[in-house]
Design a protein around this motif. Structure first.
Motif, PDB file in Angstrom:
ATOM      1  N   SER A  92       0.830  -1.200   0.000  1.00 25.34           N
ATOM      2  CA  SER A  92       0.000   0.000   0.000  1.00 25.34           C
ATOM      3  C   SER A  92       0.870   1.258   0.000  1.00 25.34           C
ATOM      4  O   SER A  92       0.562   2.242  -0.679  1.00 25.34           O
ATOM      5  N   ASP A 151      -8.038  -7.424  -4.817  1.00 27.54           N
ATOM      6  CA  ASP A 151      -9.241  -6.687  -4.426  1.00 27.54           C
ATOM      7  C   ASP A 151     -10.481  -7.236  -5.106  1.00 27.54           C
ATOM      8  O   ASP A 151     -11.601  -7.057  -4.608  1.00 27.54           O
ATOM      9  N   GLY A 283     -14.443  -5.470   1.148  1.00 26.30           N
ATOM     10  CA  GLY A 283     -13.725  -4.456   0.375  1.00 26.30           C
ATOM     11  C   GLY A 283     -14.576  -3.758  -0.659  1.00 26.30           C
ATOM     12  O   GLY A 283     -14.045  -3.118  -1.579  1.00 26.30           O
ATOM     13  N   HIS A 286     -13.883   0.020  -1.594  1.00 28.58           N
ATOM     14  CA  HIS A 286     -12.543   0.445  -2.023  1.00 28.58           C
ATOM     15  C   HIS A 286     -12.704   1.349  -3.253  1.00 28.58           C
ATOM     16  O   HIS A 286     -13.250   0.922  -4.277  1.00 28.58           O
TER      17      HIS A 286
END
Length: 304
Positions: A92, A151, A283, A286
């Motif tokens: 990240s 993701d 998630g 996101h």
């Protein structure tokens, strides 16, 4: 004054990254000396950091045997989770430094779908979302999102992936295709004629030809045939006259338009599943995923 209560994790359950990095390094390398060399610290500093972590967690993580630290079974499991967390933080951070104005979407793709359908369309998405970076990785089978850094994923089949949400892209439509030369050698007059020619089979669609012949009220095809693990290699085999391939319409159309393949018999029939964008429920918000999901929904609207 707001009455909203925000729950926070107790401080002792939020160890510093430096303590966790020292602990993980000792578990992975097997000694405080090796961990110290890796972290550019002294052996004594690493030992103190491990002891501080134990005091903070109020748990013994190592057995001290002859001045060596041997992690407990619980510590080994904890180290695996810590390793994943540290890796996620590092990724990240790298993504933030490389792209401070947007975000990163890590997407698992099916290889042929990704290269033949998605890749040509991605520049349009990226041009309208210049702050977003997309990282692609190939996955042929389902996986545990919690054990990966993805993701979202492009998935074919049924939307029964546990603890996920999904967006249906389109149903699969299959076309029997072969090279023009192959068609000249085997002039198919009816669907039954394909029963006597070499058929190309995809490992993940072992019953596709059975469904195709059933849709044409034909007999059962032979169980044997040249097997492929990806559509891309099977397409090349068909182009070079090695047999008849059963291809998704979105792959076959381009090859037919270019003259490399022709329809062996009939038009598209319904396949055995659909393509989906899948993402973990945790998630869903996101930002890069939300942007990609909205774009992909619009891109496939006419195909559903």
């Amino acid at each position: 004054m707001s009455n909203t209560h925000i729950w926070s994790t107790p401080r002792r359950l939020q160890p510093s990254i430096s303590l966790l990095a020292a602990f993980e390094a000792v578990c992975r390398t097997g000694s405080t000396a090796a961990a110290a060399r890796e972290l550019s610290l002294t052996q004594g500093a690493v030992s103190r950091m491990v002891k501080t972590l134990e005091d903070q967690l109020e748990v013994s993580l190592f057995k001290r045997e002859r001045k060596r630290l041997k992690p407990t079974d619980a510590a080994k499991a904890y180290a695996q989770d810590v390793r994943k967390a540290l890796d996620l933080i590092a990724r990240s951070t790298l993504g933030l430094r490389a792209n401070p104005g947007g975000g990163t979407l890590s997407l698992a793709i099916l290889p042929t779908f990704g290269t033949r359908w998605l890749a040509p369309r991605l520049p349009q998405f990226l041009s309208t979302h210049p702050g977003v970076t997309i990282n692609l990785g190939t996955r042929l089978q389902r996986f545990d999102f919690a054990q990966s850094t993805f993701d979202a994923a492009i998935h074919f089949g049924d939307p029964d992936w546990p603890e996920t949400d999904q967006l249906k892209l389109f149903d699969e439509r299959m076309i029997a295709c072969c090279s023009p030369d192959f068609h000249e050698r085997y002039p198919f007059a009816q669907a039954e004629d394909l029963l006597s020619v070499p058929l190309l089979i995809l490992e993940t669609r072992p019953n596709a030809w059975t469904s195709w012949f059933a849709a044409h009220d034909c007999g059962t095809p032979p169980a044997r045939g040249m097997m492929f693990d990806q559509f891309a290699t099977m397409i090349q085999a068909a182009i070079h006259g090695m047999g008849v391939a059963l291809l998704p319409a979105f792959l076959a159309t381009g090859e037919i338009d270019a003259g490399r393949l022709v329809a062996a018999h009939g038009g598209p029939i319904s396949g055995m599943g659909a393509y989906y964008l899948i993402w973990p429920q945790s998630g869903a918000q996101h930002p890069p995923l939300r942007a990609f999901r909205a774009w992909l929904e619009a891109e496939t609207a006419e195909l559903r």
